[in-house]
Design a protein around this motif. Sequence first.
Motif, PDB file in Angstrom:
ATOM      1  N   ARG A 123      -2.745  16.359  -2.323  1.00 47.79           N
ATOM      2  CA  ARG A 123      -3.592  16.286  -3.367  1.00 47.79           C
ATOM      3  C   ARG A 123      -3.644  14.992  -4.144  1.00 47.79           C
ATOM      4  O   ARG A 123      -4.512  14.544  -5.043  1.00 47.79           O
ATOM      5  N   HIS A 124      -2.771  13.961  -3.967  1.00 47.54           N
ATOM      6  CA  HIS A 124      -2.677  12.752  -4.375  1.00 47.54           C
ATOM      7  C   HIS A 124      -3.815  11.969  -3.747  1.00 47.54           C
ATOM      8  O   HIS A 124      -3.833  12.051  -2.562  1.00 47.54           O
ATOM      9  N   PRO A 125      -4.460  11.088  -4.507  1.00 44.35           N
ATOM     10  CA  PRO A 125      -5.481  10.357  -3.935  1.00 44.35           C
ATOM     11  C   PRO A 125      -5.287   9.286  -2.902  1.00 44.35           C
ATOM     12  O   PRO A 125      -5.825   8.840  -2.193  1.00 44.35           O
ATOM     13  N   LEU A 126      -3.785   8.977  -2.980  1.00 43.41           N
ATOM     14  CA  LEU A 126      -3.658   7.999  -1.824  1.00 43.41           C
ATOM     15  C   LEU A 126      -2.865   8.597  -0.624  1.00 43.41           C
ATOM     16  O   LEU A 126      -2.420   7.979   0.309  1.00 43.41           O
ATOM     17  N   SER A 127      -2.671  10.036  -0.505  1.00 43.50           N
ATOM     18  CA  SER A 127      -2.136  10.581   0.581  1.00 43.50           C
ATOM     19  C   SER A 127      -3.356  10.756   1.566  1.00 43.50           C
ATOM     20  O   SER A 127      -4.519  11.380   1.457  1.00 43.50           O
ATOM     21  N   VAL A 128      -3.060  10.547   2.818  1.00 40.97           N
ATOM     22  CA  VAL A 128      -3.979  10.571   4.085  1.00 40.97           C
ATOM     23  C   VAL A 128      -3.263  11.155   5.277  1.00 40.97           C
ATOM     24  O   VAL A 128      -1.911  11.005   5.227  1.00 40.97           O
ATOM     25  N   THR A 129      -3.952  11.729   6.137  1.00 46.13           N
ATOM     26  CA  THR A 129      -3.415  12.139   7.285  1.00 46.13           C
ATOM     27  C   THR A 129      -3.893  11.327   8.569  1.00 46.13           C
ATOM     28  O   THR A 129      -4.568  10.357   8.276  1.00 46.13           O
ATOM     29  N   MET A 130      -3.929  11.524   9.911  1.00 45.12           N
ATOM     30  CA  MET A 130      -4.017  10.867  10.829  1.00 45.12           C
ATOM     31  C   MET A 130      -5.427  10.401  11.132  1.00 45.12           C
ATOM     32  O   MET A 130      -5.813   9.233  11.319  1.00 45.12           O
ATOM     33  N   PRO A 131      -6.574  11.190  10.960  1.00 45.44           N
ATOM     34  CA  PRO A 131      -7.796  10.833  11.288  1.00 45.44           C
ATOM     35  C   PRO A 131      -8.328   9.566  10.348  1.00 45.44           C
ATOM     36  O   PRO A 131      -8.780   8.742  10.677  1.00 45.44           O
ATOM     37  N   VAL A 132      -7.651   9.724   8.898  1.00 50.61           N
ATOM     38  CA  VAL A 132      -8.093   8.691   8.031  1.00 50.61           C
ATOM     39  C   VAL A 132      -7.009   7.461   8.266  1.00 50.61           C
ATOM     40  O   VAL A 132      -7.787   6.232   8.283  1.00 50.61           O
ATOM     41  N   GLY A 133      -5.953   7.793   8.500  1.00 47.09           N
ATOM     42  CA  GLY A 133      -5.183   6.515   8.928  1.00 47.09           C
ATOM     43  C   GLY A 133      -5.612   5.672   9.886  1.00 47.09           C
ATOM     44  O   GLY A 133      -5.446   4.382  10.135  1.00 47.09           O
ATOM     45  N   HIS A 134      -6.281   6.379  10.961  1.00 47.72           N
ATOM     46  CA  HIS A 134      -6.638   5.570  12.061  1.00 47.72           C
ATOM     47  C   HIS A 134      -7.723   4.532  11.723  1.00 47.72           C
ATOM     48  O   HIS A 134      -7.652   3.490  12.020  1.00 47.72           O
ATOM     49  N   ARG A 135      -8.613   5.068  10.727  1.00 51.99           N
ATOM     50  CA  ARG A 135      -9.666   4.268  10.359  1.00 51.99           C
ATOM     51  C   ARG A 135      -8.981   3.029   9.508  1.00 51.99           C
ATOM     52  O   ARG A 135      -9.455   1.767   9.615  1.00 51.99           O
ATOM     53  N   LEU A 136      -7.776   3.224   8.498  1.00 53.35           N
ATOM     54  CA  LEU A 136      -7.215   2.197   7.666  1.00 53.35           C
ATOM     55  C   LEU A 136      -6.422   1.401   8.666  1.00 53.35           C
ATOM     56  O   LEU A 136      -6.243   0.298   8.305  1.00 53.35           O
ATOM     57  N   TRP A 137      -5.800   1.819   9.968  1.00 55.70           N
ATOM     58  CA  TRP A 137      -5.022   1.117  10.743  1.00 55.70           C
ATOM     59  C   TRP A 137      -5.710  -0.280  11.144  1.00 55.70           C
ATOM     60  O   TRP A 137      -5.264  -1.360  11.366  1.00 55.70           O
ATOM     61  N   ARG A 138      -7.040  -0.181  11.504  1.00 50.09           N
ATOM     62  CA  ARG A 138      -7.725  -1.244  11.925  1.00 50.09           C
ATOM     63  C   ARG A 138      -8.021  -2.551  11.300  1.00 50.09           C
ATOM     64  O   ARG A 138      -7.466  -3.549  11.654  1.00 50.09           O
ATOM     65  N   HIS A 139      -7.668  -2.296   9.701  1.00 54.05           N
ATOM     66  CA  HIS A 139      -7.859  -3.520   8.820  1.00 54.05           C
ATOM     67  C   HIS A 139      -6.543  -4.011   8.187  1.00 54.05           C
ATOM     68  O   HIS A 139      -6.630  -4.737   7.383  1.00 54.05           O
ATOM     69  N   CYS A 140      -5.538  -2.945   8.059  1.00 57.63           N
ATOM     70  CA  CYS A 140      -4.394  -3.116   7.363  1.00 57.63           C
ATOM     71  C   CYS A 140      -3.723  -4.276   7.668  1.00 57.63           C
ATOM     72  O   CYS A 140      -3.446  -4.618   9.097  1.00 57.63           O
ATOM     73  N   ASP A 141      -2.900  -4.990   6.965  1.00 57.80           N
ATOM     74  CA  ASP A 141      -2.406  -6.371   7.090  1.00 57.80           C
ATOM     75  C   ASP A 141      -0.967  -6.352   6.878  1.00 57.80           C
ATOM     76  O   ASP A 141      -0.215  -6.948   7.421  1.00 57.80           O
TER      77      ASP A 141
END
Length: 546
Positions: A250-268
């Motif tokens: 329920r924390h707004p910064l908690s994510v699972t794999m499908p969201v993490g995959h999108r974030l992975w593309r641009h994370c530095d």
Amino acid sequence: MAVASPTTCAGAVVGTLKAHGLDRIYCVPGIQNDWFFNAVYDSAGAVTVVHTRHEQGAAYMALGAALATGRPSAYSVVPGPGVLNTAAALATAYSTNAPVLCLTGQIPSRAIGRGIGLLHELPDQLGILERLTKQASRVTDPARAAGELAAAIAALTEGRPRPVGLEIPPDILAARGDFAPALPSIPNAQPDVDAGLLDEAVTLLAAAERPLIVVGGGAQDTSEWVRLLAERLQAPVLAYRMGRGVLDDRHPLSVTMPVGHRLWRHCDAVLMIGSRAQIPLSNWGTDAAMKIVRIEVDPSVLDTIRAPDVALVGRVEAILPRLVEAFDLKAPKRASRIAAVAALKAEIAGEMACLDPQIPFLTAIREAIGDDGILVEEMTQCGYVSRFAYPVHKPRTFISSGYQGTLGWGYATALGVQDARRDAAVVSISGDGGFMFNVQELATAVRHDIPLVAIVFNDGAFGNVRRMQQELHDNRVIATDLANPDFVALAESFGVEASRVQRPDELRRAVAAAAERRKPALIEVPVGEMPSPWRFLDMPRIRGLA
């Protein structure tokens, strides 16, 4: 003056278990371990036995207890076929970093290695254990048995927690003398984290514009520190399988794999906390623009897949507070990323709406067992979806077999979870294929009054294998159709309360009612072919070279 009667070596072994807090042992007794069980009997309840109907069930129950609590758990079986029957559980304990003690018998000491052909003799049982555990040893001197057991128990949690094996031959257990239990030793002091490396980690993370945190099983006892660091960094926290529950979904910064995959593309920058991060690093890819900071207790694994830019070696619970403190002192306040993460979550949730009935079934379970309820997942369609779509609110409330993917582990492991967590509602989800691997343990649930709720999704097949045959192998469907019992009638024949439901709302009511009764229960859910979840699990490479 009265002289104390000599005790057996087995008595000192049982006393050592008790002294180390291992007052419950999962087991199937047998001739090579008779002296051990005599000592347990004579201990007047100091150690409680939970006996199962198969050695595999005993080992899985010990595994479930260890995963649910984070504390060592033990099982005892006879040598030879008894040990071999526990191999899948040991392999799973190894993959999930679970502190499980395999306490096994042997043939008589004088005959080991001679190939005589005695009952339960193996060519090299110790060698087998050595390859399935963190370490394994054999007691050869009854005077040293208690100390060697104490050392084995200590090894369970020193460094990376993993299973340990200990063989004690029957003649050693039966020996009499002035044997005393071995008490726990004071743990070795952990080396302080390198201040220079800590500064490097802070500098690297502070410079990142789009950092991401990846948590695994090693972070399960550091939830509050992970939350503080995530909020300070404004870094989404990605969890899969072993890391679920470290940060409340329920924390707004908690994510699972499908969201993490999108974030992975641009994370530095990626901060890996007690996690292999095998799928992102191997499957999604990395490149020079992605900096990696890794907190890991086991230095031997740091260079697997890709070496980190900064490695902080030590226990996560010791390092993470220092990292948060250093970040608070040295790094500027960061702009919020919550709105952007929320938008991405909403987008992915819309895409996942195709997973019906899996997500409605999982939602029903979540609503029925409350925040403290524990879900044990299996290799079944709802189990796969649960890894990214089941909301997890607290640490150690989502139990997974990790990378081992152990079909059939679920029900017996969940019995151990429920036995160790009598305060919580526990639900296991299995397919009809996997459930039948340990169906005999329905008797264990009844015998020991373990109030586990088992849900069996019945599609009459090894459904995932069948799908792969259809989609990947030109519809060459073979050996995946199943002949099943009437699961409700079968459970009732054991004395387990059972029912059959069709819809998610019916499942929610059935689970809630069973959890309230606090008795062993089984709920069968007949299902057809379900939508494939694999595009949300097996996602393509998006960084670096193929």
